[in-house]
Design a protein around this motif. Structure first.
Motif, PDB file in Angstrom:
ATOM      1  N   CYS A 141       0.834  -1.207   0.000  1.00 18.07           N
ATOM      2  CA  CYS A 141       0.000   0.000   0.000  1.00 18.07           C
ATOM      3  C   CYS A 141       0.869   1.256   0.000  1.00 18.07           C
ATOM      4  O   CYS A 141       0.571   2.231  -0.700  1.00 18.07           O
ATOM      5  CB  CYS A 141      -0.906   0.015   1.229  1.00 18.07           C
ATOM      6  N   LEU A 142       1.941   1.240   0.768  1.00 23.04           N
ATOM      7  CA  LEU A 142       2.796   2.416   0.905  1.00 23.04           C
ATOM      8  C   LEU A 142       3.625   2.697  -0.336  1.00 23.04           C
ATOM      9  O   LEU A 142       4.012   3.849  -0.581  1.00 23.04           O
ATOM     10  CB  LEU A 142       3.720   2.249   2.118  1.00 23.04           C
ATOM     11  N   VAL A 143       3.912   1.665  -1.142  1.00 22.70           N
ATOM     12  CA  VAL A 143       4.753   1.883  -2.316  1.00 22.70           C
ATOM     13  C   VAL A 143       4.066   2.789  -3.338  1.00 22.70           C
ATOM     14  O   VAL A 143       4.725   3.403  -4.184  1.00 22.70           O
ATOM     15  CB  VAL A 143       5.159   0.531  -2.953  1.00 22.70           C
ATOM     16  N   PHE A 144       2.750   2.925  -3.231  1.00 18.82           N
ATOM     17  CA  PHE A 144       2.032   3.800  -4.163  1.00 18.82           C
ATOM     18  C   PHE A 144       2.316   5.281  -3.901  1.00 18.82           C
ATOM     19  O   PHE A 144       1.973   6.126  -4.734  1.00 18.82           O
ATOM     20  CB  PHE A 144       0.534   3.496  -4.122  1.00 18.82           C
ATOM     21  N   LEU A 145       2.957   5.592  -2.789  1.00 17.34           N
ATOM     22  CA  LEU A 145       3.408   6.958  -2.547  1.00 17.34           C
ATOM     23  C   LEU A 145       4.462   7.380  -3.566  1.00 17.34           C
ATOM     24  O   LEU A 145       4.724   8.571  -3.732  1.00 17.34           O
ATOM     25  CB  LEU A 145       3.975   7.085  -1.128  1.00 17.34           C
ATOM     26  N   LEU A 146       5.074   6.399  -4.250  1.00 18.65           N
ATOM     27  CA  LEU A 146       6.086   6.678  -5.267  1.00 18.65           C
ATOM     28  C   LEU A 146       5.488   6.855  -6.658  1.00 18.65           C
ATOM     29  O   LEU A 146       6.228   6.977  -7.633  1.00 18.65           O
ATOM     30  CB  LEU A 146       7.111   5.540  -5.304  1.00 18.65           C
ATOM     31  N   LEU A 147       4.174   6.873  -6.755  1.00 12.60           N
ATOM     32  CA  LEU A 147       3.514   6.847  -8.066  1.00 12.60           C
ATOM     33  C   LEU A 147       3.787   8.099  -8.897  1.00 12.60           C
ATOM     34  O   LEU A 147       3.557   8.098 -10.105  1.00 12.60           O
ATOM     35  CB  LEU A 147       2.007   6.647  -7.882  1.00 12.60           C
ATOM     36  N   GLY A 148       4.305   9.143  -8.282  1.00 15.97           N
ATOM     37  CA  GLY A 148       4.624  10.342  -9.057  1.00 15.97           C
ATOM     38  C   GLY A 148       5.809  10.170  -9.978  1.00 15.97           C
ATOM     39  O   GLY A 148       5.995  10.948 -10.917  1.00 15.97           O
ATOM     40  N   SER A 149       6.624   9.149  -9.724  1.00 13.65           N
ATOM     41  CA  SER A 149       7.760   8.825 -10.586  1.00 13.65           C
ATOM     42  C   SER A 149       7.613   7.381 -11.043  1.00 13.65           C
ATOM     43  O   SER A 149       7.695   6.452 -10.230  1.00 13.65           O
ATOM     44  CB  SER A 149       9.080   9.000  -9.826  1.00 13.65           C
ATOM     45  N   SER A 150       7.404   7.182 -12.340  1.00 12.09           N
ATOM     46  CA  SER A 150       7.231   5.820 -12.845  1.00 12.09           C
ATOM     47  C   SER A 150       8.466   4.965 -12.587  1.00 12.09           C
ATOM     48  O   SER A 150       8.357   3.763 -12.313  1.00 12.09           O
ATOM     49  CB  SER A 150       6.922   5.857 -14.348  1.00 12.09           C
ATOM     50  N   VAL A 151       9.648   5.581 -12.657  1.00 11.93           N
ATOM     51  CA  VAL A 151      10.881   4.828 -12.421  1.00 11.93           C
ATOM     52  C   VAL A 151      10.958   4.357 -10.973  1.00 11.93           C
ATOM     53  O   VAL A 151      11.226   3.182 -10.693  1.00 11.93           O
ATOM     54  CB  VAL A 151      12.107   5.690 -12.774  1.00 11.93           C
ATOM     55  N   LEU A 152      10.712   5.283 -10.023  1.00 11.11           N
ATOM     56  CA  LEU A 152      10.783   4.913  -8.607  1.00 11.11           C
ATOM     57  C   LEU A 152       9.698   3.901  -8.234  1.00 11.11           C
ATOM     58  O   LEU A 152       9.952   2.935  -7.510  1.00 11.11           O
ATOM     59  CB  LEU A 152      10.651   6.159  -7.734  1.00 11.11           C
ATOM     60  N   PHE A 153       8.480   4.131  -8.731  1.00 13.09           N
ATOM     61  CA  PHE A 153       7.405   3.204  -8.403  1.00 13.09           C
ATOM     62  C   PHE A 153       7.685   1.817  -8.957  1.00 13.09           C
ATOM     63  O   PHE A 153       7.515   0.805  -8.265  1.00 13.09           O
ATOM     64  CB  PHE A 153       6.069   3.712  -8.942  1.00 13.09           C
TER      65      PHE A 153
END
Length: 252
Positions: free
Chosen positions: A207-219
Motif C-alpha cells: 500500500c505504501l509503495v504507491f506513494l512513489l507513483l509520481g515517478s514511474s521509475v521509482l514506483f
C-alpha cells in the motif's frame, strides 16, 4: 415504589482498546507492517466501531469500499504524486478496517462463518484487482512514453504470486484446523525477526509503495523489489508447506 435495575456503565474508548489489546490474536507469520502498525490501527478503529454499534460485516464492507475506491483511482487516473497519496491513503485505510472487522467480532462475542467468508472474499478480490489496476496504470504510462510496455509483465507476475500466496494461506489454515493443529501452532507466537523477514510479502508495505507513483521509475523499482521478495519468499514457503502437509497426512 420499586426502582429499576441500574444499567452497567458504558465502557470508554480507552477501556475498549485495552480489552482488545489483552485479547489480541497471535502475530505468528504476520509481516512487520501488518503486525506492528496495521493491527494496532485496526484495534482503534474496531473500538470506535464497537462504541458506535457497527457490525463486523459493516466494517468489512467499509474496508472493501475504501480498497476498491483506491484501486479505481489507480486504474483510472494518470500517474502523479497526489494520485499516489490518495491511492495509498485509501488502501491503508481499507487495510486497517480489514484488521478491525475481526477484532470487532471478538468484542461482540465471536465471528460467524458468513462473516469470515465475506472477509476472505473481499480480500481475494482486492488482491487480484489491485495488481490488475497496476497493469492498467503501467500500460497507460507506457502509452505516454514513460515506460516500456514490457514492464506490464511485472503486475501480471505479481497477480499470480499474490493470488497463489493468499490461496495457500487460506488452504493451510483449513487443513491445519481439520487435523487439529492450528490452535497449537498459533499459540507458539512469532519472533519480531521473522516478521521483518516476511516484510516483502506485507500488503501494508505494498500500500505504501504507491506513494512513489509520481515517478514511474521509482514506483516500478519499488514495486519490482516487492515482487522479487514476495516470489522468493513464496518459493521457499511452498516447499515448507508441502512438507508440513505431508506430515499432517502421516499423523495418527
Amino acid at each position: 415504589m420499586t426502582q429499576g435495575t441500574a444499567s452497567p456503565p458504558r465502557e470508554s474508548y480507552r477501556e475498549v482498546v485495552a480489552r482488545l489489546s489483552a485479547a489480541q490474536k497471535s502475530g505468528r507469520g504476520a509481516p512487520a507492517y501488518s503486525r506492528f502498525v496495521n493491527r494496532p490501527l485496526g484495534r482503534r478503529l474496531a473500538a470506535a466501531a464497537y462504541l458506535a454499534g457497527a457490525t463486523p460485516n459493516a466494517v468489512t464492507a467499509a474496508s472493501g469500499a475504501c480498497s476498491f475506491a483506491g484501486i479505481a483511482v489507480l486504474a483510472l487516473s494518470p500517474r502523479g504524486w497526489l494520485v499516489g497519496v490518495v491511492v495509498a491513503a485509501l488502501l491503508v485505510l481499507g487495510y486497517a478496517l480489514d484488521a478491525a472487522d475481526g477484532q470487532l467480532a471478538r468484542l461482540r462475542g465471536g465471528g460467524s462463518p458468513s462473516g469470515e467468508w465475506l472477509d476472505h472474499m473481499v480480500d481475494c478480490a482486492k488482491i487480484s484487482a489491485l495488481h490488475l489496476a497496476v497493469l492498467v496504470s503501467t500500460y497507460r504510462a507506457s502509452r505516454a512514453g514513460d515506460l516500456d510496455v514490457l514492464w506490464c509483465l511485472l503486475p501480471l507476475a505479481f497477480t499470480v504470486v499474490a493470488s497463489t500466496a493468499f490461496f495457500a494461506q487460506i488452504l493451510n489454515e483449513q487443513l491445519r484446523r481439520a487435523h487439529g493443529v492450528e490452535s497449537a501452532r498459533l499459540a507458539q507466537g512469532s519472533s519480531p525477526l521473522r516478521s521483518l523477514l516476511a516484510a516483502p510479502t506485507d500488503y501494508g508495505l505494498l500500500c505504501l509503495v504507491f506513494l512513489l507513483l509520481g515517478s514511474s521509475v521509482l514506483f516500478t523499482a519499488g514495486y519490482g523489489v516487492l515482487l522479487l521478495g514476495s516470489a522468493g519468499y513464496l518459493a521457499l514457503a511452498l516447499v515448507k508447506w508441502y512438507r508440513e502437509m505431508g506430515a499432517l497426512g502421516r499423523r495418527p
